[in-house]
Design an enzyme around this catalytic site. Structure first.
Site, PDB file in Angstrom:
ATOM      1  N   PRO A   1       0.846  -1.204   0.000  1.00  0.00           N
ATOM      2  CA  PRO A   1       0.000   0.000   0.000  1.00  0.00           C
ATOM      3  C   PRO A   1       0.874   1.243   0.000  1.00  0.00           C
ATOM      4  CG  PRO A   1      -0.559  -1.478   1.834  1.00  0.00           C
ATOM      5  CD  PRO A   1       0.747  -1.927   1.276  1.00  0.00           C
TER       6      PRO A   1
ATOM      7  N   ARG B   1      21.619  15.332  -3.092  1.00  0.00           N
ATOM      8  CA  ARG B   1      22.208  15.472  -4.421  1.00  0.00           C
ATOM      9  C   ARG B   1      22.950  14.237  -4.903  1.00  0.00           C
ATOM     10  NH1 ARG B   1      23.598  20.630  -6.085  1.00  0.00           N
ATOM     11  NH2 ARG B   1      25.578  19.794  -6.787  1.00  0.00           N
TER      12      ARG B   1
ATOM     13  N   ARG C   1       2.930 -10.641   7.110  1.00  0.00           N
ATOM     14  CA  ARG C   1       4.362 -10.568   7.390  1.00  0.00           C
ATOM     15  C   ARG C   1       4.713  -9.812   8.662  1.00  0.00           C
ATOM     16  NH1 ARG C   1       7.283  -9.262   1.842  1.00  0.00           N
ATOM     17  NH2 ARG C   1       9.105  -9.373   3.155  1.00  0.00           N
TER      18      ARG C   1
ATOM     19  N   LYS D   1       1.373   7.282   4.166  1.00  0.00           N
ATOM     20  CA  LYS D   1       0.882   5.907   4.129  1.00  0.00           C
ATOM     21  C   LYS D   1       0.248   5.490   5.451  1.00  0.00           C
ATOM     22  CE  LYS D   1       4.755   4.852   1.046  1.00  0.00           C
ATOM     23  NZ  LYS D   1       6.058   4.180   0.935  1.00  0.00           N
TER      24      LYS D   1
END
Length: 324
Positions: free
Chosen positions: A2, A196, A152, A58
């Site tokens: 997800p 960077r 899991r 999330k």
DNA sequence: CACTTGACCTGTCCGC
DNA sequence: TGCGGACAGGTCAAGT
């Protein structure tokens, strides 16, 4: 699994189902999933009413009338499945009818398979809960239930005072959401360039730079912008970063309107394989032709993640910092 | 500090 | 058919 669009889809579904319901009982068997003390659960969850369901990147936040909130991270295999007792009875008495309405009360990878894929073995998921992946069951006073399943065990659920939720560490460190109105292209580029030397894909996955993007949408947006995922962020021309910004937002928005995606392959009752990444252009498409140029898509490893690229569209051509 | 790698888990798939 | 091992990916701790 997800990522932002999937969690947003779950949030929208739960927002229609949970608010107003009152918790009657909570069962949980697993300290890692839900480490709160039973006394706290009894005190701040039982008899509390669900006020709202929100999302930050999330993470799902279910706010209770007790002044506490459930904070939930599904990680890779977490599912939140809402089951209405009446529907369950219906399922038992008339299977065909229930197959058609599964999607209104199942919110999980499996449910999306059900919704987009037609009939398949997990249609019977509703009959099988709780199963061995079930970590938490919330019973409501009207006999409906919310199941938290997590194969899991990476996911978790925490009960916290609502006012403390924004203060916990991972919430504070979280970067801006890519779909927020005030997330401008300049903010995006500045955040990208903060890292960077890192591969651009690693930067997209860094939740402190950008909150909500995971492996699928990182690969998809880099392909759309024709950027090789391993290029150091600082070597990418500004025009390409602008393209990446707009493609990332376009793809995330499109994914939400489609109800998210799932990377679960499955075998249906007839042993037939299927994939439900219906709008993916490169993710899990290795050895298939690039939709843009026909070159065979390769799977490589970048930032420790399986990464899908078109070797012709996404070349490692930058060898110096061409911005300066 | 910047950046990378491994651990956390368990189910699935691939090759022998 | 069984078995070992690689793999899946979100996040954080530990490593360079």
């Amino acid at each position: 699994m997800p990522e932002l669009p999937e969690v947003e889809t779950i949030k929208r579904g739960l927002s229609e189902l949970l608010p107003g319901r009152v918790i009657a009982d909570v069962w949980h068997d697993w300290q890692k999933s839900f480490p709160n003390a039973p006394a706290d659960v009894a005190r701040f969850m039982v008899n509390a009413k669900i006020e709202s369901v929100r999302r930050r990147a999330k993470v799902l936040i279910i706010e209770l009338s007790s002044g506490y909130s459930l904070v939930i991270h599904l990680k890779m295999t977490g599912q939140l499945v809402f089951v209405n007792k009446n529907e369950q009875k219906l399922e038992n008495s008339n299977k065909k009818l229930v197959n058609n309405i599964n999607s209104q009360f199942l919110f999980s990878n499996s449910s999306r398979e059900a919704r987009f894929g037609g009939g398949h073995p997990t249609d019977s998921l509703i009959n099988n809960l709780p199963d061995k992946s079930t970590r938490v069951v919330i019973d409501f006073q009207d006999d409906s239930k919310l199941f938290f399943n997590d194969q899991r065990k990476f996911g978790w659920m925490r009960l916290l005072p609502t006012i403390e939720v924004p203060q916990i560490d991972f919430m504070k460190k979280m970067g801006p959401e890519p779909l927020e109105d005030d997330f401008t292209v300049n903010k995006f580029i500045n955040n990208i360039l903060r890292r960077r030397q890192s591969a651009i894909k690693a930067v997209l996955l860094d939740q402190t730079v950008l909150a909500g993007v995971g492996n699928i949408y990182a690969d998809e947006s880099l392909w759309a912008a024709k950027i090789h995922p391993a290029i150091p962020a600082g070597q990418i021309p500004r025009t390409k970063l602008i393209k990446l910004y707009s493609e990332l937002r376009r793809i995330l928005t499109m994914a939400i309107t489609k109800g998210g995606s799932t990377d679960r392959n499955y075998v249906d009752a007839k042993g037939k394989k299927g994939s439900y990444l219906t709008f993916a252009q490169v993710f899990r498409k290795e050895n298939q032709p690039c939709p843009r140029c026909g070159t065979i898509i390769e799977k490589i490893r970048v930032a420790g993640r399986g990464t899908h690229i078109c070797p012709k569209c996404q070349k490692m051509i930058y060898t110096r910092d061409i911005r300066s």
